[in-house]
Design a protein around this motif. Structure first.
Motif, PDB file in Angstrom:
ATOM      1  N   GLU A  73      65.689  54.490 119.357  1.00 58.18           N
ATOM      2  CA  GLU A  73      65.904  53.052 119.338  1.00 58.18           C
ATOM      3  C   GLU A  73      66.408  52.613 117.964  1.00 58.18           C
ATOM      4  OE1 GLU A  73      63.020  54.447 120.263  1.00 58.18           O
ATOM      5  OE2 GLU A  73      63.082  54.125 122.420  1.00 58.18           O
ATOM      6  N   GLY A  74      67.137  51.523 117.953  1.00 60.10           N
ATOM      7  CA  GLY A  74      67.624  50.978 116.694  1.00 60.10           C
ATOM      8  C   GLY A  74      66.499  50.306 115.922  1.00 60.10           C
ATOM      9  N   VAL A  75      66.385  50.627 114.648  1.00 55.95           N
ATOM     10  CA  VAL A  75      65.372  50.028 113.772  1.00 55.95           C
ATOM     11  C   VAL A  75      66.097  49.385 112.595  1.00 55.95           C
ATOM     12  CG1 VAL A  75      63.366  50.455 112.309  1.00 55.95           C
ATOM     13  CG2 VAL A  75      63.663  51.769 114.419  1.00 55.95           C
ATOM     14  N   LEU A  76      65.836  48.096 112.418  1.00 57.73           N
ATOM     15  CA  LEU A  76      66.465  47.332 111.347  1.00 57.73           C
ATOM     16  C   LEU A  76      65.364  46.645 110.561  1.00 57.73           C
ATOM     17  CD1 LEU A  76      69.273  46.264 110.294  1.00 57.73           C
ATOM     18  CD2 LEU A  76      68.862  44.290 111.758  1.00 57.73           C
ATOM     19  N   SER A  77      65.369  46.830 109.260  1.00 54.14           N
ATOM     20  CA  SER A  77      64.392  46.179 108.388  1.00 54.14           C
ATOM     21  C   SER A  77      65.146  45.193 107.499  1.00 54.14           C
ATOM     22  CB  SER A  77      63.679  47.227 107.533  1.00 54.14           C
ATOM     23  OG  SER A  77      62.856  46.595 106.580  1.00 54.14           O
ATOM     24  N   VAL A  78      64.651  43.962 107.496  1.00 56.40           N
ATOM     25  CA  VAL A  78      65.298  42.916 106.707  1.00 56.40           C
ATOM     26  C   VAL A  78      64.326  42.448 105.635  1.00 56.40           C
ATOM     27  CG1 VAL A  78      66.385  40.642 106.802  1.00 56.40           C
ATOM     28  CG2 VAL A  78      66.643  42.228 108.721  1.00 56.40           C
ATOM     29  N   ALA A  79      64.787  42.415 104.396  1.00 54.55           N
ATOM     30  CA  ALA A  79      63.972  41.962 103.270  1.00 54.55           C
ATOM     31  C   ALA A  79      63.776  40.447 103.365  1.00 54.55           C
ATOM     32  CB  ALA A  79      64.645  42.337 101.957  1.00 54.55           C
ATOM     33  N   PRO A  80      62.745  39.933 102.713  1.00 48.83           N
ATOM     34  CA  PRO A  80      62.487  38.487 102.754  1.00 48.83           C
ATOM     35  C   PRO A  80      63.662  37.626 102.283  1.00 48.83           C
ATOM     36  CG  PRO A  80      60.603  39.624 101.815  1.00 48.83           C
ATOM     37  CD  PRO A  80      61.708  40.640 101.971  1.00 48.83           C
ATOM     38  N   ASP A  81      64.537  38.194 101.449  1.00 47.91           N
ATOM     39  CA  ASP A  81      65.679  37.412 100.970  1.00 47.91           C
ATOM     40  C   ASP A  81      66.863  37.430 101.934  1.00 47.91           C
ATOM     41  OD1 ASP A  81      66.737  39.945 100.634  1.00 47.91           O
ATOM     42  OD2 ASP A  81      67.085  39.751  98.491  1.00 47.91           O
ATOM     43  N   GLY A  82      66.696  38.082 103.114  1.00 45.93           N
ATOM     44  CA  GLY A  82      67.743  38.095 104.125  1.00 45.93           C
ATOM     45  C   GLY A  82      68.728  39.235 104.009  1.00 45.93           C
ATOM     46  N   ARG A  83      68.426  40.193 103.172  1.00 48.81           N
ATOM     47  CA  ARG A  83      69.301  41.359 103.041  1.00 48.81           C
ATOM     48  C   ARG A  83      68.779  42.499 103.913  1.00 48.81           C
ATOM     49  NH1 ARG A  83      72.556  41.285  98.052  1.00 48.81           N
ATOM     50  NH2 ARG A  83      72.078  39.359  96.979  1.00 48.81           N
ATOM     51  N   ILE A  84      69.716  43.310 104.410  1.00 48.08           N
ATOM     52  CA  ILE A  84      69.330  44.482 105.201  1.00 48.08           C
ATOM     53  C   ILE A  84      68.742  45.493 104.240  1.00 48.08           C
ATOM     54  CG2 ILE A  84      70.160  46.389 106.628  1.00 48.08           C
ATOM     55  CD1 ILE A  84      72.382  44.476 107.601  1.00 48.08           C
ATOM     56  N   ALA A  85      67.469  45.842 104.472  1.00 49.66           N
ATOM     57  CA  ALA A  85      66.784  46.795 103.606  1.00 49.66           C
ATOM     58  C   ALA A  85      66.921  48.209 104.142  1.00 49.66           C
ATOM     59  CB  ALA A  85      65.312  46.421 103.479  1.00 49.66           C
ATOM     60  N   LEU A  86      66.954  48.351 105.461  1.00 53.62           N
ATOM     61  CA  LEU A  86      66.976  49.673 106.068  1.00 53.62           C
ATOM     62  C   LEU A  86      67.500  49.550 107.492  1.00 53.62           C
ATOM     63  CD1 LEU A  86      65.261  52.566 105.333  1.00 53.62           C
ATOM     64  CD2 LEU A  86      64.231  51.817 107.454  1.00 53.62           C
ATOM     65  N   ALA A  87      68.321  50.482 107.893  1.00 52.02           N
ATOM     66  CA  ALA A  87      68.801  50.553 109.272  1.00 52.02           C
ATOM     67  C   ALA A  87      68.885  52.026 109.643  1.00 52.02           C
ATOM     68  CB  ALA A  87      70.163  49.885 109.414  1.00 52.02           C
TER      69      ALA A  87
END
Length: 71
Positions: free
Chosen positions: A17-31
């Motif tokens: 499955e696709g996993v996307l982590s977004v930092a509190p500032d709205g930037r993609i932290a991990l995909a």
């Protein structure tokens, strides 16, 4: 910290499955690999780009923003 992030990325890249982590500032932290493939993101590691600049799927943007606002 880099070794730990690399280990986490390796584990997540094996998840179907696709996993996307977004930092509190709205930037993609991990995909993970599946998320990058599904969303058309580059194959390189986390670039910390703004979510709105990389993610062109309005429905998914809305879901991410809703999740970030509700915690």
């Amino acid at each position: 910290m880099c070794a730990r992030l690399a280990q986490l990325q390796s584990i997540l890249d094996r998840v179907a499955e696709g996993v996307l982590s977004v930092a509190p500032d709205g930037r993609i932290a991990l995909a993970n690999a599946s998320a990058r493939r599904l969303l058309g993101l580059p194959d390189e590691g986390p670039r910390r780009e703004w979510l709105r600049e990389d993610l062109r799927h309005p429905g998914l943007q809305e879901l991410v923003e809703q999740a970030m606002s509700t915690g």
